[in-house]
Design an enzyme around this catalytic site. Sequence first.
Site, PDB file in Angstrom:
ATOM      1  N   GLN A  98      -3.906   8.884  -0.436  1.00  0.00           N
ATOM      2  CA  GLN A  98      -2.560   8.400  -0.180  1.00  0.00           C
ATOM      3  C   GLN A  98      -1.814   8.299  -1.506  1.00  0.00           C
ATOM      4  O   GLN A  98      -2.250   7.581  -2.410  1.00  0.00           O
ATOM      5  CB  GLN A  98      -2.601   7.034   0.504  1.00  0.00           C
ATOM      6  N   TYR A 180       6.945  -0.595   0.207  1.00  0.00           N
ATOM      7  CA  TYR A 180       6.869   0.079  -1.081  1.00  0.00           C
ATOM      8  C   TYR A 180       8.080   1.009  -1.249  1.00  0.00           C
ATOM      9  O   TYR A 180       8.963   1.049  -0.397  1.00  0.00           O
ATOM     10  CB  TYR A 180       5.520   0.780  -1.228  1.00  0.00           C
ATOM     11  N   LEU A 300      -5.605  -3.835  13.823  1.00  0.00           N
ATOM     12  CA  LEU A 300      -6.434  -4.688  14.663  1.00  0.00           C
ATOM     13  C   LEU A 300      -7.112  -3.908  15.788  1.00  0.00           C
ATOM     14  O   LEU A 300      -7.221  -4.386  16.923  1.00  0.00           O
ATOM     15  CB  LEU A 300      -5.621  -5.852  15.227  1.00  0.00           C
ATOM     16  N   ARG A 323      -9.748  -2.666   8.334  1.00  0.00           N
ATOM     17  CA  ARG A 323     -10.644  -3.774   8.011  1.00  0.00           C
ATOM     18  C   ARG A 323     -11.973  -3.691   8.751  1.00  0.00           C
ATOM     19  O   ARG A 323     -13.003  -4.129   8.227  1.00  0.00           O
ATOM     20  CB  ARG A 323      -9.947  -5.104   8.283  1.00  0.00           C
TER      21      ARG A 323
END
Length: 353
Positions: A98, A180, A300, A323
Amino acid sequence: MNLFEPLAQRGLNLRNRLVVSPMCQYSAVDGMPNEWHTVHLGSRAVGGAAVVIAEATAVSAQGRISPQDTGLWNQAQQDAWQPIARFIKAEGAIAGVQLAHAGRKASTLRPWEGHGPVPAGQGDWLTVAPSALPFDAGWNVPHALDEAGIQAVIADFRAAAQRALAAGFELIELHAAHGYLLHQFLSPLSNRREDAYGGSFENRSRLVREVIAAVREVWPAELPLWLRISATDWADAGGWDIEQSVQLAAQVKQLGVDLIDVSSGGLLPHVTIPLKPGYQVPFAARIRREAGIATGAVGLITTAQHAADIVANGEADVVLIARESLRDPYFPRRAAQLLDAKIEVPIQYRRAW
């Protein structure tokens, strides 16, 4: 569609629909990836993911989120990435990276050392943005980029893409999400410019389109280019939203973007986000349906069945695991077992299967 069905992306073939999302490790020195990155990324390739995307990697020193971010702005960094990309590919995964510029959210402390900007005189640097608006109270006021500064940013993305190719990466994701720099230009809440890069949707999206065009000039036609966006700022009014995201997705498809990685938020502090499993999936589904472009769902998604349902229902073409991948580097292998799917196993591990 099936979670373990291959997916063609230009000249590449993803072995399944599970992708390791780019996740900052805040562990580099002078932008150089090291042994930590080798093991972190390599273990997830061994774990069975189709694509392993290296963390937000700065296109310039000024574009780092933290002093410990990885980079691709010089030859030494390019060389340091080569063995990592080579190992990922040797394990059957696609090595992605990325490319990012943090803009006004640059020069910040890494999470376990505090929050907010690096204190003055302790390794901080000048931040830039479309407009001289700080991210939050107590944050540095960024320098508003002039025309020369904007062109330098575009050139930095172009040069970083060339280095990514030389390092052995086969997929680039451009970071236009999470508040960003590219996202800052997109949102009217952070972009108050009155020139060709501000005001209308066409002007606010101009930098993203010009960066894509510059990268596509040097990125081979047979290799995919992805774009991560925040589908909404979660603002009460006046921010970037899903309607503009659909419009942008349709435009960048024509410029050579192959997939939209659909996240959300990050531009504004203190917003309320309705967090629940798969809370961003409807955005990916709508962009896929209305813009006619492949999408990735993220956020999630922690179970094999949930990931499988997203793909089976046509809500997204790939599922990016973030995660949960930190908790379990072998999530794809566990998912394959739970879903009774076939997955290639490294010869060194086959006696366990």
